[in-house]
Scaffold this active site. Structure first.
Site, PDB file in Angstrom:
ATOM      1  CD1 TRP A   1       3.602   0.685   7.534  1.00  0.00           C
ATOM      2  CD2 TRP A   1       4.108  -0.012   9.585  1.00  0.00           C
ATOM      3  NE1 TRP A   1       2.686  -0.276   7.887  1.00  0.00           N
ATOM      4  CE2 TRP A   1       2.975  -0.726   9.134  1.00  0.00           C
ATOM      5  CE3 TRP A   1       4.604  -0.277  10.850  1.00  0.00           C
ATOM      6  CZ2 TRP A   1       2.351  -1.683   9.913  1.00  0.00           C
ATOM      7  CZ3 TRP A   1       3.981  -1.238  11.609  1.00  0.00           C
ATOM      8  CH2 TRP A   1       2.865  -1.931  11.145  1.00  0.00           C
TER       9      TRP A   1
ATOM     10  CD1 TRP B   1       2.303  -4.856   4.881  1.00  0.00           C
ATOM     11  CD2 TRP B   1       3.254  -2.860   5.227  1.00  0.00           C
ATOM     12  NE1 TRP B   1       2.254  -4.154   3.712  1.00  0.00           N
ATOM     13  CE2 TRP B   1       2.827  -2.923   3.888  1.00  0.00           C
ATOM     14  CE3 TRP B   1       3.879  -1.695   5.663  1.00  0.00           C
ATOM     15  CZ2 TRP B   1       3.014  -1.883   2.993  1.00  0.00           C
ATOM     16  CZ3 TRP B   1       4.056  -0.653   4.762  1.00  0.00           C
ATOM     17  CH2 TRP B   1       3.628  -0.760   3.452  1.00  0.00           C
TER      18      TRP B   1
ATOM     19  CG  ASP C   1       5.857   2.908   4.491  1.00  0.00           C
ATOM     20  OD1 ASP C   1       5.011   3.317   5.295  1.00  0.00           O
ATOM     21  OD2 ASP C   1       5.576   2.187   3.528  1.00  0.00           O
TER      22      ASP C   1
ATOM     23  CB  THR D   1       6.247   1.036  -0.038  1.00  0.00           C
ATOM     24  OG1 THR D   1       5.483   2.030   0.656  1.00  0.00           O
ATOM     25  CG2 THR D   1       6.266  -0.233   0.775  1.00  0.00           C
TER      26      THR D   1
ATOM     27  CE1 TYR E   1       4.045   6.729   0.606  1.00  0.00           C
ATOM     28  CE2 TYR E   1       5.287   5.190   1.947  1.00  0.00           C
ATOM     29  CZ  TYR E   1       4.598   5.481   0.794  1.00  0.00           C
ATOM     30  OH  TYR E   1       4.438   4.524  -0.172  1.00  0.00           O
TER      31      TYR E   1
ATOM     32  CG  ASP F   1      -1.780   1.244   1.300  1.00  0.00           C
ATOM     33  OD1 ASP F   1      -2.360   1.471   2.356  1.00  0.00           O
ATOM     34  OD2 ASP F   1      -1.892   1.970   0.303  1.00  0.00           O
TER      35      ASP F   1
END
Length: 177
Positions: free
Chosen positions: A156, A104, A123, A168, A165, A79
């Site tokens: 994260w 994750w 991230d 990822t 952010y 995501d």
């Protein structure tokens, strides 16, 4: 005495009895303890993780092996924005950003060999969000938000000093057994 005065008198008596009962059963200290707990809870609210989905729909099923598109098999639980389209790679953050301290994990099936792999999603933090990359929302096998290690809708970067952010990465951890 009219009906209106009678009703007001009954409401007044009921309110007085209720107030006296509450005063007998609870003290100032318990009130202060509850009020302090609510204030502390309210102060902690901004520290909770926040949603990054922005109302986007789930990406299509994988059809391409290209690592620059959301449908790549390693991105089954990703995501966010792809670092491979932002100056980094599938496994490395772009220059000027750093990997999140927490991540994750997802289990993705490689269509080439038919095996399931554990993939860690980190991230990359410290730069503004990457606008050159497609925003992917793949939630295959996602768990509810109370299972933090299995939930991808969280920023994260909150564990890092620089909380912005950027994108990822998807790192293979090993075969899923």
């Amino acid at each position: 005495m009219n009906l209106f005065d009678t009703i007001l008198e009954r409401i007044d008596r009921f309110t007085e009895r209720s107030t006296r009962t509450v005063a007998k059963t609870s003290g100032r200290r318990s009130f202060l303890a509850r009020a302090g707990g609510m204030m502390l809870g309210g102060a902690m609210l901004p520290l909770l993780p926040f949603d990054r989905t922005f109302g986007q729909a789930m990406a299509a099923t994988p059809t391409d092996g290209d690592a620059l598109v959301c449908e790549y098999w390693r991105y089954c639980a990703l995501d966010g924005n792809l670092c491979s389209a932002c100056g980094g790679s599938i496994t490395q953050c772009p220059p000027g950003s750093e990997a999140s301290k927490v991540s994750w994990v997802g289990t993705c099936r490689n269509p080439n060999d038919g095996k399931d792999y554990l993939v860690a999603y980190n991230d990359c933090c410290g730069k503004p969000i990457c606008a050159n990359s497609p925003s992917c929302l793949r939630s295959e096998g996602e768990r509810p938000g109370y299972r933090m290690g299995l939930h991808n809708d969280i920023n994260w970067c909150m564990a890092n000093a620089s909380k912005g952010y950027h994108c990822t990465v998807a790192i293979l951890v090993g075969l899923a057994e």
